[in-house]
Design an enzyme around this catalytic site. Sequence first.
Site, PDB file in Angstrom:
ATOM      1  N   GLY A 121       0.354  23.389   6.109  1.00  0.00           N
ATOM      2  CA  GLY A 121       0.297  22.229   6.171  1.00  0.00           C
ATOM      3  C   GLY A 121       1.134  21.704   6.954  1.00  0.00           C
ATOM      4  O   GLY A 121       0.891  20.527   7.271  1.00  0.00           O
TER       5      GLY A 121
ATOM      6  N   GLY B 164      -0.362  18.746   9.617  1.00  0.00           N
ATOM      7  CA  GLY B 164      -0.336  16.935   7.962  1.00  0.00           C
ATOM      8  C   GLY B 164       0.968  16.386   8.206  1.00  0.00           C
ATOM      9  O   GLY B 164       2.064  15.836   8.667  1.00  0.00           O
ATOM     10  N   LEU B 165       0.561  14.718   7.146  1.00  0.00           N
ATOM     11  CA  LEU B 165       1.627  14.103   6.974  1.00  0.00           C
ATOM     12  C   LEU B 165       2.843  14.528   6.837  1.00  0.00           C
ATOM     13  O   LEU B 165       3.900  13.925   7.756  1.00  0.00           O
ATOM     14  CB  LEU B 165       0.579  12.698   5.908  1.00  0.00           C
ATOM     15  CG  LEU B 165       1.305  11.641   5.167  1.00  0.00           C
ATOM     16  CD1 LEU B 165       2.401  10.628   6.187  1.00  0.00           C
ATOM     17  CD2 LEU B 165       1.433  11.170   4.239  1.00  0.00           C
TER      18      LEU B 165
ATOM     19  N   GLY C 140       4.036  17.107   6.607  1.00  0.00           N
ATOM     20  CA  GLY C 140       4.589  18.417   7.844  1.00  0.00           C
ATOM     21  C   GLY C 140       5.358  17.401   8.901  1.00  0.00           C
ATOM     22  O   GLY C 140       6.306  17.700   9.903  1.00  0.00           O
TER      23      GLY C 140
ATOM     24  N   TYR D 209      -8.748  18.113  -8.012  1.00  0.00           N
ATOM     25  CA  TYR D 209      -7.570  18.507  -8.365  1.00  0.00           C
ATOM     26  C   TYR D 209      -6.536  18.463  -8.447  1.00  0.00           C
ATOM     27  O   TYR D 209      -5.676  19.196  -8.256  1.00  0.00           O
ATOM     28  CB  TYR D 209      -7.626  17.348  -6.195  1.00  0.00           C
ATOM     29  CG  TYR D 209      -6.024  17.098  -5.402  1.00  0.00           C
ATOM     30  CD1 TYR D 209      -6.332  17.588  -4.699  1.00  0.00           C
ATOM     31  CD2 TYR D 209      -5.439  16.326  -6.837  1.00  0.00           C
ATOM     32  CE1 TYR D 209      -5.026  18.188  -4.006  1.00  0.00           C
ATOM     33  CE2 TYR D 209      -3.989  16.210  -5.456  1.00  0.00           C
ATOM     34  CZ  TYR D 209      -3.819  17.213  -4.396  1.00  0.00           C
ATOM     35  OH  TYR D 209      -3.152  16.499  -3.445  1.00  0.00           O
TER      36      TYR D 209
ATOM     37  N   PRO E 292       5.874  14.787  -5.486  1.00  0.00           N
ATOM     38  CA  PRO E 292       6.153  12.548  -4.593  1.00  0.00           C
ATOM     39  C   PRO E 292       4.535  12.004  -5.075  1.00  0.00           C
ATOM     40  O   PRO E 292       3.663  12.330  -5.545  1.00  0.00           O
ATOM     41  CB  PRO E 292       5.504  12.820  -3.420  1.00  0.00           C
ATOM     42  CG  PRO E 292       5.012  14.177  -3.289  1.00  0.00           C
ATOM     43  CD  PRO E 292       5.101  15.016  -4.535  1.00  0.00           C
TER      44      PRO E 292
ATOM     45  N   ASN F 150       2.743   8.493  -4.380  1.00  0.00           N
ATOM     46  CA  ASN F 150       1.698   8.331  -2.844  1.00  0.00           C
ATOM     47  C   ASN F 150       2.299   7.639  -1.759  1.00  0.00           C
ATOM     48  O   ASN F 150       2.931   7.373  -1.113  1.00  0.00           O
ATOM     49  CB  ASN F 150       1.389   6.053  -3.293  1.00  0.00           C
ATOM     50  CG  ASN F 150      -0.166   6.373  -4.227  1.00  0.00           C
ATOM     51  OD1 ASN F 150       0.624   6.441  -5.159  1.00  0.00           O
ATOM     52  ND2 ASN F 150      -1.111   6.777  -4.255  1.00  0.00           N
TER      53      ASN F 150
ATOM     54  N   TRP G  34     -11.444  -2.608  -1.298  1.00  0.00           N
ATOM     55  CA  TRP G  34     -11.794  -2.001  -2.381  1.00  0.00           C
ATOM     56  C   TRP G  34     -11.826  -1.572  -3.443  1.00  0.00           C
ATOM     57  O   TRP G  34     -10.498  -1.696  -3.921  1.00  0.00           O
ATOM     58  CB  TRP G  34     -12.541  -0.621  -1.572  1.00  0.00           C
ATOM     59  CG  TRP G  34     -12.943  -0.202  -1.518  1.00  0.00           C
ATOM     60  CD1 TRP G  34     -14.606  -2.013  -0.204  1.00  0.00           C
ATOM     61  CD2 TRP G  34     -13.411   0.358  -0.271  1.00  0.00           C
ATOM     62  NE1 TRP G  34     -15.164  -0.416   0.462  1.00  0.00           N
ATOM     63  CE2 TRP G  34     -14.427   0.541   0.983  1.00  0.00           C
ATOM     64  CE3 TRP G  34     -13.177   2.264  -0.428  1.00  0.00           C
ATOM     65  CZ2 TRP G  34     -15.320   1.228   2.237  1.00  0.00           C
ATOM     66  CZ3 TRP G  34     -13.789   2.772   0.745  1.00  0.00           C
ATOM     67  CH2 TRP G  34     -14.565   2.318   1.255  1.00  0.00           C
TER      68      TRP G  34
END
Length: 373
Positions: A66, A69-70, A72, A195, A222, A224, A260
């Site tokens: 990964g 990604g964010l 990585g 998940y 971790p 958020n 939302w």
Amino acid sequence: MKSGARAPKIEKRGGFGRISEKPTAQPRCSDRGRRSGPNRIEVEEGGPAAMTEPAGAKPRRILVTGGTGLVGRAIEKVVADGEGRSDEQWIFVSSKDADLTNAAETKALFEKHRPTHVIHLAAMVGGLFKNIKYNLDFWRRNVHINDNVLHSAYELGAQKVVSCLSTCIFPDKTSYPIDETMIHNGPPHTSNFGYSYAKRMIDVQNRGYFEQHGCRFTAVIPTNVFGPHDNFNIEDGHVLPGLIHKVYMAKKTGTALSVWGTGKPRRQFIYSLDLARLFLWVLREYDEVDPIILSVGEEDEVSIREAAEAIVEAMDFTGGLVFDETKSDGQFKKTASNSKLRRYLPGFRFTPFRQAVKETCDWFTANYAIARK
């Protein structure tokens, strides 16, 4: 890069080549058990923890799944910016290099790179509404990915694997703050049970590999995460990057910002670059098989409303702010204790939330054509 330091070797893989040769050694986990002695930690004035390594350590080949990604990308940046070491070779791979749901492709990837250490970030991920819609898919894909990665690491003799979990794995009905001992105390929130259970099983596997084979496989939890290179998709991204994209669009069209839910749920947000530095410490110094929560303190928890207001301020948005209460709030809170982390790293300094939000918003604005996809 620190003055006088030799740059660590970093590889980014874009293609996948199969290796047919068989490993010559019997499958085993190297460097078994926990090390004795205190953790060697230094704290630099004005910055996060600097990690030290015993003299004479063997060169390390660190495979990051990964890797594009964010998290990585954040690890790649902090390694390149001075946190890497000359005896480390970093290899960042993505889904272009191998389908990790496929056992044969995963093993071939490990045979190709022969990592001594692994940071396992690869996962099927998504925001609240994508999880609600595809719980079974989240379960099946992530279970396959995790089992293939951990077993390939075992078979190829990797010394250590650090996997990435999430605070959503904790029981929905629980006392707060949650800590590392409470993972399996009850079912997770129904919105993302697929998940959550898949991620919980990594902890089960880590304990199994340690007890049966002596492997030093562990995991971090971790809270958020956000930062540059996040998934800013409004429909299936997480709350903070989705809000950044929404504010950007509302500013361009001159419309109000619609958030939302009620805005009341509370979250602990951790900046991806802070998390990356902590990942390096876990890889090098943390020797427990039991997982560790990586988070800002309980006092730094913010509501979704406060997060939206921080983004509005960072992006100089002057339009209206409305909350669509027909949308689900999801889990109201999942306040996590970082007391275990603080026992190890009492001097670690997290980036202030509003500063991290500002940096992320600036990155998104500058990279909108890429980030919005």
